[in-house]
Design a protein around this motif. Structure first.
Motif, PDB file in Angstrom:
ATOM      1  N   LEU A   6      15.034 -41.590  41.536  1.00 50.87           N
ATOM      2  CA  LEU A   6      16.288 -40.922  41.175  1.00 50.87           C
ATOM      3  C   LEU A   6      16.060 -39.418  41.225  1.00 50.87           C
ATOM      4  N   LEU A   7      16.944 -38.696  41.922  1.00 46.36           N
ATOM      5  CA  LEU A   7      16.839 -37.255  42.080  1.00 46.36           C
ATOM      6  C   LEU A   7      17.799 -36.562  41.116  1.00 46.36           C
ATOM      7  N   VAL A   8      17.266 -35.675  40.274  1.00 43.56           N
ATOM      8  CA  VAL A   8      18.103 -35.011  39.280  1.00 43.56           C
ATOM      9  C   VAL A   8      17.929 -33.498  39.408  1.00 43.56           C
ATOM     10  N   ASP A   9      18.961 -32.827  39.893  1.00 46.59           N
ATOM     11  CA  ASP A   9      18.939 -31.366  40.049  1.00 46.59           C
ATOM     12  C   ASP A   9      20.372 -30.897  40.194  1.00 46.59           C
ATOM     13  N   ASP A  10      20.700 -29.760  39.569  1.00 43.33           N
ATOM     14  CA  ASP A  10      22.078 -29.302  39.634  1.00 43.33           C
ATOM     15  C   ASP A  10      22.419 -28.627  40.955  1.00 43.33           C
ATOM     16  N   GLN A  11      21.440 -28.394  41.817  1.00 42.46           N
ATOM     17  CA  GLN A  11      21.701 -27.774  43.112  1.00 42.46           C
ATOM     18  C   GLN A  11      21.746 -28.845  44.204  1.00 42.46           C
ATOM     19  N   GLU A  39      24.456 -37.102  33.507  1.00 45.40           N
ATOM     20  CA  GLU A  39      24.695 -38.010  34.624  1.00 45.40           C
ATOM     21  C   GLU A  39      23.456 -38.852  34.904  1.00 45.40           C
ATOM     22  N   ALA A  40      22.279 -38.259  34.784  1.00 45.23           N
ATOM     23  CA  ALA A  40      21.038 -39.003  34.992  1.00 45.23           C
ATOM     24  C   ALA A  40      20.906 -40.121  33.974  1.00 45.23           C
ATOM     25  N   PRO A  59      23.257 -27.480  33.645  1.00 48.75           N
ATOM     26  CA  PRO A  59      24.368 -27.280  32.709  1.00 48.75           C
ATOM     27  C   PRO A  59      24.567 -28.500  31.825  1.00 48.75           C
ATOM     28  N   GLY A  60      24.967 -28.256  30.570  1.00 52.78           N
ATOM     29  CA  GLY A  60      25.151 -29.373  29.649  1.00 52.78           C
ATOM     30  C   GLY A  60      23.802 -29.862  29.155  1.00 52.78           C
ATOM     31  N   MET A  61      23.562 -31.137  29.313  1.00 54.42           N
ATOM     32  CA  MET A  61      22.300 -31.720  28.877  1.00 54.42           C
ATOM     33  C   MET A  61      21.175 -31.302  29.807  1.00 54.42           C
ATOM     34  N   ALA A  66      17.389 -35.137  28.626  1.00 56.68           N
ATOM     35  CA  ALA A  66      17.604 -36.312  29.469  1.00 56.68           C
ATOM     36  C   ALA A  66      16.343 -37.168  29.535  1.00 56.68           C
ATOM     37  N   THR A  67      15.194 -36.525  29.645  1.00 54.86           N
ATOM     38  CA  THR A  67      13.918 -37.263  29.677  1.00 54.86           C
ATOM     39  C   THR A  67      13.742 -38.071  28.400  1.00 54.86           C
ATOM     40  N   ARG A  68      13.990 -37.431  27.272  1.00 53.23           N
ATOM     41  CA  ARG A  68      13.839 -38.126  25.986  1.00 53.23           C
ATOM     42  C   ARG A  68      14.784 -39.320  25.885  1.00 53.23           C
ATOM     43  N   ARG A  69      16.013 -39.136  26.317  1.00 51.62           N
ATOM     44  CA  ARG A  69      17.010 -40.214  26.200  1.00 51.62           C
ATOM     45  C   ARG A  69      16.693 -41.373  27.144  1.00 51.62           C
ATOM     46  N   ILE A  70      16.290 -41.038  28.347  1.00 55.63           N
ATOM     47  CA  ILE A  70      15.958 -42.090  29.317  1.00 55.63           C
ATOM     48  C   ILE A  70      14.784 -42.923  28.822  1.00 55.63           C
ATOM     49  N   LEU A  71      13.742 -42.255  28.337  1.00 49.38           N
ATOM     50  CA  LEU A  71      12.542 -42.971  27.910  1.00 49.38           C
ATOM     51  C   LEU A  71      12.748 -43.730  26.610  1.00 49.38           C
TER      52      LEU A  71
END
Length: 214
Positions: A6-11, A39-40, A59-61, A66-71
């Motif tokens: 999964l690719l996570v980057d705002d750009q 979104e991730a 932006p946002g989270m 996000a890492t903490r929530r996913i894990l």
């Protein structure tokens, strides 16, 4: 089986480049893209990635949250942080959140692909420069968290490997410095992580510095 990533980057341009790179291989497949941390977090349950390439500042989270929530929901997911030199203040929090590796955004294409592969099999990929920056931060934080415990009994060769890990050298660099095989270094590093109860290479490097072994 291909490594789902999964690719996570705002750009968008960065994500496009990462997708092209990953899809140029036969053993890595892109299962999704996210432009924000939120979104991730939403995408992970449906895409079940083996590895997440995570930007830190979005932006946002942000990437750390996000890492903490996913894990928290999927602890087996491997998250590799993509960082720039402007991200130094975010490195240690991302490590504490559970990221398994850190890679500079200007890393060579082959290094990035190898990082995905290492992470997928339980490794902790780190760019050398990022590791040295992160160890400096983690050492300060760890000293504040806990006193130095007595170091376990180590062989002379293990102490040599530990010192080089503490200096921020990669396994390949250690192998070249010591004139031994890469597999031998990996074996020593694995043994050291078990003996020192270090869950990651960064913690192992911090342990070396904390005990005056680096």
């Amino acid at each position: 089986m291909a490594i789902g990533t999964l690719l996570v980057d705002d750009q968008q341009l960065v994500r496009a480049g990462l997708r092209m790179l990953c899809e140029s291989t036969e053993d890595i497949t892109v299962v999704g893209e996210a432009a924000t941390g939120a979104e991730a977090v939403r995408l992970v349950p449906g895409t079940s990635p083996d590895v997440v390439l995570m930007d830190l500042r979005m932006p946002g989270m942000d990437g750390t949250t996000a890492t903490r929530r996913i894990l928290a929901d999927r602890p087996a997911t491997r998250i590799v942080v993509l960082t720039t030199f402007d991200d130094d203040d975010h490195l240690y929090p991302a490590l504490a959140a559970g990221a398994c590796g850190f890679l500079a955004k200007d890393a060579a294409p082959g290094e990035l692909l190898d990082a995905v592969r290492q992470a997928a099999v339980g490794g902790s990929p780190f760019s050398g420069a990022v590791l040295r920056r992160l160890v400096g931060q983690a050492t300060t934080a760890w000293r504040a968290e806990r006193p130095a415990a007595e170091a376990p009994a180590l062989t002379e060769r293990e102490r040599e490997v530990l010192a080089l890990v503490g200096a921020g050298l990669s396994n390949a660099e250690i192998a070249a410095r010591m004139h031994v095989g890469l597999t031998t270094v990996k074996t020593h590093v694995g043994s050291l992580m078990r003996k020192t109860a270090s869950p990651s290479r960064v913690r192992l490097a911090v342990f070396a510095i904390h005990h005056g072994l680096a």
